[in-house]
Design an enzyme around this catalytic site. Sequence first.
Site, PDB file in Angstrom:
ATOM      1  N   GLU A 112       5.554  -6.929   7.532  1.00 52.56           N
ATOM      2  CA  GLU A 112       4.577  -5.757   8.100  1.00 52.56           C
ATOM      3  C   GLU A 112       5.324  -5.678   9.145  1.00 52.56           C
ATOM      4  O   GLU A 112       5.587  -4.819  10.299  1.00 52.56           O
ATOM      5  CB  GLU A 112       3.471  -5.781   8.142  1.00 52.56           C
ATOM      6  CG  GLU A 112       2.509  -5.167   7.147  1.00 52.56           C
ATOM      7  CD  GLU A 112       2.094  -6.104   6.483  1.00 52.56           C
ATOM      8  OE1 GLU A 112       1.677  -6.007   5.352  1.00 52.56           O
ATOM      9  OE2 GLU A 112       2.625  -7.928   6.167  1.00 52.56           O
ATOM     10  N   GLY A 129       0.702  -0.749  -0.038  1.00 52.87           N
ATOM     11  CA  GLY A 129      -0.187   0.108   0.017  1.00 52.87           C
ATOM     12  C   GLY A 129       0.808   1.051   0.149  1.00 52.87           C
ATOM     13  O   GLY A 129       1.988   1.420   0.143  1.00 52.87           O
ATOM     14  N   ASP A 154      -1.758  -7.306   7.586  1.00 51.12           N
ATOM     15  CA  ASP A 154      -3.426  -6.990   7.511  1.00 51.12           C
ATOM     16  C   ASP A 154      -3.830  -6.965   5.526  1.00 51.12           C
ATOM     17  O   ASP A 154      -3.497  -8.015   5.279  1.00 51.12           O
ATOM     18  CB  ASP A 154      -3.925  -5.028   7.260  1.00 51.12           C
ATOM     19  CG  ASP A 154      -2.856  -4.138   6.819  1.00 51.12           C
ATOM     20  OD1 ASP A 154      -2.273  -4.582   5.920  1.00 51.12           O
ATOM     21  OD2 ASP A 154      -3.687  -3.206   6.135  1.00 51.12           O
ATOM     22  N   GLY A 208      -0.297  -5.018   0.710  1.00 48.55           N
ATOM     23  CA  GLY A 208      -0.831  -4.785  -0.564  1.00 48.55           C
ATOM     24  C   GLY A 208      -1.356  -5.234  -0.940  1.00 48.55           C
ATOM     25  O   GLY A 208      -3.078  -5.597  -1.796  1.00 48.55           O
TER      26      GLY A 208
END
Length: 348
Positions: free
Chosen positions: A137, A65, A145, A114
């Site tokens: 992450e 992301g 996520d 992402g």
Amino acid sequence: MTDEVHIHTHGRAGHLSLNRPKALHSLTLDMCHAMSAALTGWASDDAVEAVILDHAEGRGFCAGGDINLLRNSALNDGGASGRAFFHDEYQLNHQMMTYDKPIVAFMDGITMGGGVGIAMPCRFRVATENTRFAMPETGIGLFPDVGGGWHLSRLAGRMGQFLALTGARLDGAECLWAGIATHYLPTEKLAEAKARIAEHPDRIAGILSELSITPPPARIEGNADLIAKHFASDRYEDILENLEADDGEWAAKELATLRTKSPQTCKVALRQLAESQNLDSFADNMVMEYRIASRVLTRPDFAEGVRAVIVDKTHDPKWDPATPEGVSEELLDSIFAPLPADEEWKPL
């Protein structure tokens, strides 16, 4: 619309092609909105029977992301623009996960963060010799996520917990072995696969099977027993103790890796995956992940992790809390707690 995603139809298929090569096709909010709008339009268009998801040129399928936006948000607007990004990115993840028409993701390159979030919901997930799959992450103080709680917790043999904590990178053969990819194709067959799928969207499984080849041996298979044994616990301290008690080379290497990761993120990830296994729907998972995201975004580890790994590239993050013991149950409870009703995440 944005020129960072090429949106077309070919034959009987819709085509989404990520186009931010300099950023390894990392997702911006505009890209999420454009993809979501295209999928919404195609959902009710009888002429479109399947969707192809790939990338324009370059090494990325999708490297994640918009980390710079998120860090700027954490430092400058109290996380407001970052939360808006997560909210709508997660809506795209959920839209893809529940989409009625088959989506085929060609993970021909770096597929991280992402990128995992838009690849894993697809019914068909094609790996190649260029695939590099990871959820890194814990190294930047965020958390796995974009549906990571759901996807990783459902891999066999504690593989998801291992990937979430260590940020290990899997190649295409390993992705197929682990069940992350559904097919393994050589890169030179991808154009033919896409052309045939556009012509015969009712025959996707057969087309991909015909063009598949036997991948090289999956290296991670050789460590599967060690992973299942050492990463068995949902308590982070137990995992570290297990690795410390093993005098083998593999355990020493993984322990050294974990020592560089955010203790907060590691504990969040283990709880996230454990809780996700008990959830009934992907939407419920995304509600949980949005609660986590809205809070870890502005906690010290994220801005510091991005500084150390991405901005300054010094790789010397000073985590806060600095130790696993310092990450209390009270802190975790506060990260996972419900948001005010009007702030909770909702599907599109």
